[in-house]
Scaffold this motif. Structure first.
Motif, PDB file in Angstrom:
ATOM      1  N   GLY A  38       7.161   0.886   8.095  1.00  0.00           N
ATOM      2  CA  GLY A  38       6.956   1.551   6.819  1.00  0.00           C
ATOM      3  C   GLY A  38       8.000   2.633   6.584  1.00  0.00           C
ATOM      4  N   VAL A  39       8.118   3.053   5.335  1.00  0.00           N
ATOM      5  CA  VAL A  39       9.207   3.946   4.933  1.00  0.00           C
ATOM      6  C   VAL A  39       8.637   5.198   4.264  1.00  0.00           C
ATOM      7  CG1 VAL A  39      11.220   4.169   3.428  1.00  0.00           C
ATOM      8  CG2 VAL A  39      10.824   2.034   4.656  1.00  0.00           C
ATOM      9  N   VAL A  40       9.286   6.339   4.531  1.00  0.00           N
ATOM     10  CA  VAL A  40       8.956   7.587   3.856  1.00  0.00           C
ATOM     11  C   VAL A  40      10.128   7.985   2.962  1.00  0.00           C
ATOM     12  CG1 VAL A  40       9.814   9.005   5.784  1.00  0.00           C
ATOM     13  CG2 VAL A  40       8.201   9.975   4.141  1.00  0.00           C
ATOM     14  N   VAL A  41       9.818   8.525   1.791  1.00  0.00           N
ATOM     15  CA  VAL A  41      10.811   8.988   0.820  1.00  0.00           C
ATOM     16  C   VAL A  41      10.391  10.381   0.376  1.00  0.00           C
ATOM     17  CG1 VAL A  41      12.033   8.478  -1.325  1.00  0.00           C
ATOM     18  CG2 VAL A  41      11.017   6.601  -0.003  1.00  0.00           C
ATOM     19  N   ALA A  91       2.432  13.896   8.478  1.00  0.00           N
ATOM     20  CA  ALA A  91       1.485  13.102   7.697  1.00  0.00           C
ATOM     21  C   ALA A  91       1.993  11.683   7.491  1.00  0.00           C
ATOM     22  CB  ALA A  91       1.228  13.780   6.347  1.00  0.00           C
ATOM     23  N   ALA A  92       3.281  11.539   7.172  1.00  0.00           N
ATOM     24  CA  ALA A  92       3.861  10.215   6.957  1.00  0.00           C
ATOM     25  C   ALA A  92       3.837   9.395   8.239  1.00  0.00           C
ATOM     26  CB  ALA A  92       5.283  10.345   6.433  1.00  0.00           C
ATOM     27  N   HIS A  93       4.132  10.034   9.369  1.00  0.00           N
ATOM     28  CA  HIS A  93       4.110   9.319  10.640  1.00  0.00           C
ATOM     29  C   HIS A  93       2.709   8.799  10.935  1.00  0.00           C
ATOM     30  CE1 HIS A  93       4.290   8.661  15.012  1.00  0.00           C
ATOM     31  NE2 HIS A  93       5.590   8.481  14.832  1.00  0.00           N
ATOM     32  N   ARG A  94       1.716   9.587  10.588  1.00  0.00           N
ATOM     33  CA  ARG A  94       0.321   9.188  10.798  1.00  0.00           C
ATOM     34  C   ARG A  94      -0.077   8.032   9.888  1.00  0.00           C
ATOM     35  NH1 ARG A  94      -3.770  10.897   7.647  1.00  0.00           N
ATOM     36  NH2 ARG A  94      -2.625  12.707   6.862  1.00  0.00           N
ATOM     37  N   LEU A  95       0.361   8.057   8.652  1.00  0.00           N
ATOM     38  CA  LEU A  95      -0.087   7.086   7.662  1.00  0.00           C
ATOM     39  C   LEU A  95       0.652   5.753   7.736  1.00  0.00           C
ATOM     40  CD1 LEU A  95      -0.378   9.516   4.624  1.00  0.00           C
ATOM     41  CD2 LEU A  95      -2.279   8.227   5.616  1.00  0.00           C
ATOM     42  N   LEU A  96       1.929   5.783   8.032  1.00  0.00           N
ATOM     43  CA  LEU A  96       2.750   4.575   7.925  1.00  0.00           C
ATOM     44  C   LEU A  96       2.489   3.579   9.051  1.00  0.00           C
ATOM     45  CD1 LEU A  96       6.174   6.143   6.911  1.00  0.00           C
ATOM     46  CD2 LEU A  96       4.765   4.646   5.483  1.00  0.00           C
ATOM     47  N   ARG A  97       2.584   2.319   8.706  1.00  0.00           N
ATOM     48  CA  ARG A  97       2.607   1.253   9.714  1.00  0.00           C
ATOM     49  C   ARG A  97       4.014   1.212  10.311  1.00  0.00           C
ATOM     50  NH1 ARG A  97       5.960  -2.522   7.753  1.00  0.00           N
ATOM     51  NH2 ARG A  97       6.072  -2.857   5.506  1.00  0.00           N
ATOM     52  N   LEU A 119       0.861  -1.177   0.000  1.00  0.00           N
ATOM     53  CA  LEU A 119       0.000   0.000   0.000  1.00  0.00           C
ATOM     54  C   LEU A 119       0.900   1.231   0.000  1.00  0.00           C
ATOM     55  CD1 LEU A 119      -2.853   1.179   0.156  1.00  0.00           C
ATOM     56  CD2 LEU A 119      -2.714   0.984   2.657  1.00  0.00           C
ATOM     57  N   VAL A 120       0.777   2.045  -1.041  1.00  0.00           N
ATOM     58  CA  VAL A 120       1.657   3.192  -1.267  1.00  0.00           C
ATOM     59  C   VAL A 120       0.825   4.465  -1.341  1.00  0.00           C
ATOM     60  CG1 VAL A 120       3.302   4.244  -2.877  1.00  0.00           C
ATOM     61  CG2 VAL A 120       3.337   1.769  -2.496  1.00  0.00           C
ATOM     62  N   VAL A 121       1.354   5.549  -0.773  1.00  0.00           N
ATOM     63  CA  VAL A 121       0.711   6.855  -0.867  1.00  0.00           C
ATOM     64  C   VAL A 121       1.703   7.837  -1.475  1.00  0.00           C
ATOM     65  CG1 VAL A 121      -0.198   8.819   0.431  1.00  0.00           C
ATOM     66  CG2 VAL A 121      -0.924   6.496   1.012  1.00  0.00           C
ATOM     67  N   GLY A 150      -1.847   4.345   9.788  1.00  0.00           N
ATOM     68  CA  GLY A 150      -1.208   3.170  10.359  1.00  0.00           C
ATOM     69  C   GLY A 150      -1.184   1.954   9.474  1.00  0.00           C
ATOM     70  N   ARG A 151      -1.555   2.078   8.189  1.00  0.00           N
ATOM     71  CA  ARG A 151      -1.652   0.918   7.306  1.00  0.00           C
ATOM     72  C   ARG A 151      -0.712   0.972   6.112  1.00  0.00           C
ATOM     73  NH1 ARG A 151      -7.533   1.140   5.330  1.00  0.00           N
ATOM     74  NH2 ARG A 151      -6.719  -0.542   4.035  1.00  0.00           N
ATOM     75  N   VAL A 152      -0.102   2.102   5.852  1.00  0.00           N
ATOM     76  CA  VAL A 152       0.624   2.323   4.601  1.00  0.00           C
ATOM     77  C   VAL A 152       2.050   1.784   4.703  1.00  0.00           C
ATOM     78  CG1 VAL A 152       1.439   4.088   2.992  1.00  0.00           C
ATOM     79  CG2 VAL A 152      -0.806   4.336   4.098  1.00  0.00           C
ATOM     80  N   ASP A 153       2.512   1.147   3.625  1.00  0.00           N
ATOM     81  CA  ASP A 153       3.856   0.590   3.585  1.00  0.00           C
ATOM     82  C   ASP A 153       4.899   1.626   3.172  1.00  0.00           C
ATOM     83  OD1 ASP A 153       3.279  -2.294   4.134  1.00  0.00           O
ATOM     84  OD2 ASP A 153       2.043  -2.038   2.329  1.00  0.00           O
TER      85      ASP A 153
END
Length: 304
Positions: free
Chosen positions: A257-260, A248-254, A133-135, A199-202
């Motif tokens: 998960g990784v932010v770029v 936003a990334a902290h909220r979305l990622l499980r 799951l990617v955002v 909390g679900r995004v990879d």
């Protein structure tokens, strides 16, 4: 930049039996005009516009016979000479394996972003996840979202864009390739979007605005005068949007998960510090682009 006042018509001195003389001679003249106007890649752009006008590609320009020379070429050269983006004139931009539709109202994807996406694709492929799951936040034309969908076949991608005109371009691009069926486009604010995915995004990826307002006069005319301002500038130091993306990334990622996040090369060393351990991040680091300039930061979400 004021266009050159030099001749805008084709040469008339082509000789019989030399079918490549006129077009290639005009490409050479156009190259000089674009160079005089300060265009960064004059030969490439002169050839690309010749290929576009004559409905061929650059490798086949020598096959265009003299009688086929199209005077619209000089109209296109005049537009590029005035520093209108090449991609606005042709209506297309190439990004990794994609041909995208672009024009006024949407940020034109840059080659340096391809290395950002390449790292993200490798990271997602390495995850032990059946359907990643990617955002993509601040999607613009949809380039990043579509590249991930195309190159990670089971990925489900959500793309978020605030600007209404850019959303229209992204919608067209998403509809243009089969993998677009796995991209869901959202018209909204990247910093508050998609609470249902918390909390679900990879992987969260973004090419956000990052130019400092103080740098306005130093931005290339192609970007400053034609790309949406919303896609370029972000506060006095250029980092305002990235600070919001961290939250936003902290909220979305499980967890795991990784932010770029892409940034300017001048911001190398600054952006990783926006993803500190005391806010739930690990392995924050900068990465170079193909020219070995710091281009994007990554971090891994930890904790619950």
């Amino acid at each position: 930049m004021t266009p050159s006042t030099g001749s805008a018509g084709p040469s008339t001195g082509s000789s019989a039996g030399a079918p490549r003389s006129v077009l290639l001679a005009e490409v050479a003249r156009a190259t000089q005009r674009l160079a005089d106007a300060g265009v960064p890649s004059p030969r490439h752009d002169a050839e690309e516009l010749a290929a576009f006008v004559h409905e061929t590609d650059r490798a086949r320009l020598h096959l265009v016979a003299d009688p086929d020379f199209d005077a619209r070429y000089w109209e296109a050269i005049a537009r590029r000479e005035a520093r209108e983006p090449l991609q606005h004139i042709t209506g297309r931009a190439w990004f990794r394996y994609l041909e995208l539709r672009v024009g006024p109202g949407v940020f034109v994807p840059r080659p340096e972003t391809e290395s950002v996406v390449g790292w993200a694709i490798d990271a997602v492929r390495a995850m032990d996840v059946a359907e990643p799951l990617v955002v993509d936040l601040c999607t613009g034309s949809g380039a990043i979202a579509l590249a991930l969908a195309q190159e990670v076949p089971r990925a489900r991608v959500h793309a978020v864009e605030l600007d209404e005109r850019a959303v229209g371009w992204a919608r067209r691009n998403i509809a243009s390739i089969p993998e677009g069926t796995r991209v869901t486009l959202h018209h909204g604010n990247a910093l508050t979007a998609l609470p249902e995915l918390n909390g679900r995004v990879d992987l969260v990826i973004s090419n956000p605005p990052y130019i400092p307002l103080t740098e306005w006069e130093h931005v290339a005319p192609e970007a400053r005068d034609h790309d949406p301002q919303l896609a370029l500038f972000s506060g006095e130091d250029g980092l305002d949007t990235i600070r919001g993306l961290e939250r936003a990334a902290h909220r979305l990622l499980r967890p795991g998960g990784v932010v770029v996040v892409e940034h300017a090369d001048s911001q190398g060393g600054q952006v990783p510090w926006l993803f500190p351990e005391d806010r739930g991040w690990a392995d924050a680091a900068d990465h170079p682009d193909l020219n070995n300039r710091p281009r994007f930061a990554t971090a891994r979400r930890v904790g619950h």
